[in-house]
Design an enzyme around this catalytic site. Structure first.
Site, PDB file in Angstrom:
ATOM      1  N   ASP A 313       0.816  -1.208   0.000  1.00  0.00           N
ATOM      2  CA  ASP A 313       0.000   0.000   0.000  1.00  0.00           C
ATOM      3  C   ASP A 313       0.851   1.259   0.000  1.00  0.00           C
ATOM      4  O   ASP A 313       1.622   1.512   0.930  1.00  0.00           O
ATOM      5  CB  ASP A 313      -0.969   0.000   1.200  1.00  0.00           C
ATOM      6  N   LYS A 362      -8.378  -1.300   3.428  1.00  0.00           N
ATOM      7  CA  LYS A 362      -7.714  -0.004   3.564  1.00  0.00           C
ATOM      8  C   LYS A 362      -7.646   0.423   5.029  1.00  0.00           C
ATOM      9  O   LYS A 362      -6.634   0.994   5.476  1.00  0.00           O
ATOM     10  CB  LYS A 362      -8.457   1.048   2.740  1.00  0.00           C
ATOM     11  N   LYS A 398      -8.247  14.763  -2.918  1.00  0.00           N
ATOM     12  CA  LYS A 398      -8.603  14.101  -1.665  1.00  0.00           C
ATOM     13  C   LYS A 398      -8.512  15.063  -0.482  1.00  0.00           C
ATOM     14  O   LYS A 398      -7.594  15.864  -0.385  1.00  0.00           O
ATOM     15  CB  LYS A 398      -7.652  12.913  -1.445  1.00  0.00           C
ATOM     16  N   LYS A 472       2.472   1.936   3.428  1.00  0.00           N
ATOM     17  CA  LYS A 472       1.701   2.086   4.664  1.00  0.00           C
ATOM     18  C   LYS A 472       1.882   0.897   5.596  1.00  0.00           C
ATOM     19  O   LYS A 472       1.987   1.044   6.812  1.00  0.00           O
ATOM     20  CB  LYS A 472       0.209   2.215   4.340  1.00  0.00           C
TER      21      LYS A 472
END
Length: 516
Positions: A313, A362, A398, A472
């Protein structure tokens, strides 16, 4: 669906030379500087083929007894061998402020620097771009291609995404059109949101997962041969999948996983098919999404085939900042009580994440960034929630809102609020390039343990945890701790690259400035 592992395409195309170079200079992040650094030391040797660096890995063994810590310093000698020739590599696809230089701003490798020493006369520190420490692929030289369940050609996909300014789209449209349409990809509806079905017009037919595996392997081989590549990096940039169930006898070992693919087991995901295909072809695979692509069987297969894998990620905005701020609070002796993170976005990633199974993948990835905080804070772990909402109107811009609520001296409280707005894709794209380039470099680095009288150089361990800075939920060697601290991840990367040229790791002691 966003482009799937960007590694095979019917065209194969790399970045053209800029037509503006006679008008504006090449941006520093796009400049070429071959053989920029030469280390003059008995610890470093250069041949026509290799750079060989000797390195002393210094650590400490700690034994705890009756609450007392006994610390014994350790030293272990290694040699690193880096192949100097950079192979031809295939991998992933007027503005408001006037004319802009083509650049790689946002690239850790090309737009940030590392300190390599000080000038003898002045004591001033000397910094160089990270990409100049060792020979690395220039991003302009990457051959681009990919798969996607959406058959829209790349120029039309760019229009649909509406990430770039209109005038910039107009200028790059001819180059995007040369990329053509993506190759058909794997579509298992159960793994991504039902709202993606309308885009799934470019899929490999059938439900036979073994046939799909062979199809992808053939695509990789064809792309490599057609473009005369030395190396292919398979990079998953497609939609977030739901988590695969971990089932004994199905995906717990390499052999069981291969058998599950042959039987088309329902818990074998598309991303796992692509990972297995890359591993069996001897090409690296990087997972840029949060799902558990690397089930235990994939890791064991990578170990067995000595093929490189990395992920998970992309860490580009909110989570990267969280890995800095959480560490800051703990290191400042402040006690975080809760971290609340809210996001909304309107691109197709947000559309897919509006489904609960995909959001859970996520959520796990974004939440794990503070998992190692507890150890540093003597077992404390804050409440941590993550919310993601789909708001079509904002497109790729975003919005991320975070609240950090902490305890301070004498029972006091501190609240830090952060609002972050950015084009998500424009933060992620340089990281995709960095990950591909760094992965290619690590395939050329070998080591030997001099303390064990190891005479031949061996490749690095297949799980490339040095990619952690951009991820991540970093994939690490089984049985080892995950490091989420952005500073420690950066120091590890810098230290490794410097070790390969025989330089000591990072030291901010600056002893010469603190003594007579």
């Amino acid at each position: 669906m966003a482009p799937a592992p960007l590694t095979a395409n019917s065209s194969g195309y790399n970045t053209p030379d800029s037509e503006l170079e006679s008008i504006i200079p090449v941006h520093p992040t796009a400049a070429r500087r071959p053989n920029y650094i030469t280390v003059q030391s008995e610890n470093t040797a250069y041949t026509d083929e290799h750079i060989i660096g000797k390195y002393l890995y210094r650590g400490a063994d700690v034994v705890v007894s009756d609450g007392q810590f006994a610390v014994t310093p350790t030293v272990k000698p290694y040699e690193f061998q880096t192949t100097r020739k950079v192979g031809k590599t295939g991998s992933p696809g007027t503005p408001k402020d006037g004319i802009q230089q083509p650049n790689y701003i946002g690239s850790v490798l090309r737009a940030s620097t590392v300190r390599i020493g000080s000038e003898p006369g002045t004591g001033k520190e000397v910094h160089v771009p990270i990409c100049d420490v060792l020979p690395m692929v220039h991003p302009n030289d990457l051959v681009l291609g990919g798969w996607d369940i959406s058959g829209l050609p790349m120029d039309k996909a760019m229009e649909r995404a509406r990430v770039l300014d209109y005038d910039l789209q107009r200028q790059v449209m001819p180059h995007m059109s040369l990329l053509g349409a993506p190759l058909p990809s794997i579509y298992y509806p159960d793994f991504i949101a039902a709202n993606q079905e309308a885009r799934a017009d470019n899929v490999i037919p059938g439900t036979d997962k073994q046939a799909h595996l062979e199809h992808v392997r053939s695509d990789i081989r064809n792309f490599k041969a057609q473009n005369e590549l030395d190396r292919v990096i398979v990079f998953w940039t497609a939609n977030t999948e739901r988590y695969s169930d971990l089932i004994p006898g199905v995906n717990d070992t390499a052999d069981n996983l291969l058998a599950a693919i042959r039987s088309s087991h329902s818990e074998v995901s598309p991303s796992t098919i692509f990972a297995v295909a890359a591993i069996l072809e001897g090409e690296p695979f990087v997972n840029g999404a949060p799902q558990n692509t690397f089930v235990p069987g994939v890791i064991e297969l990578a170990e067995r085939e000595k093929s490189f894998i990395g992920g998970d990620d992309l860490k580009s905005g909110q989570t990267k900042l969280k890995s800095v701020l959480a560490e800051f609070l703990v290191n400042a002796g402040i006690k975080p009580l809760s971290i609340a993170s809210y996001n909304h976005l309107g691109n197709n990633d947000g559309h897919n994440l509006s489904a609960e199974p995909q959001f859970k993948s996520k959520e796990i990835s974004k939440s794990s960034v503070v998992d190692d905080m507890g150890k540093a804070a003597k077992g404390e772990h804050p409440d941590h929630i993550v919310v993601i909402k789909y708001v079509p109107a904002v497109g790729d811009s975003k919005r991320a809102i975070d609240e950090y609520y902490s305890e301070i001296f004498c029972g006091g409280r501190q609240t830090i609020n952060i609002f972050n707005e950015c084009e998500d894709s424009l933060l992620a794209t340089p990281l995709i390039l960095d990950l591909a380039i760094l992965t290619e470099l690590l395939t050329r680095v070998k080591y030997r343990d001099l303390s064990a009288a190891q005479t031949t150089f061996a490749p690095l361990y297949p799980v490339l945890s040095l990619l952690s800075y951009m991820c991540k939920a970093p994939l690490v060697k089984p049985g080892t701790d995950v490091v989420n601290s952005l500073g420690r991840q950066r120091n590890a990367l810098e230290g490794f690259l410097k070790a390969c040229i025989g330089l000591e790791g990072n030291s901010d002691l600056l002893l010469e400035t603190r003594i007579w």
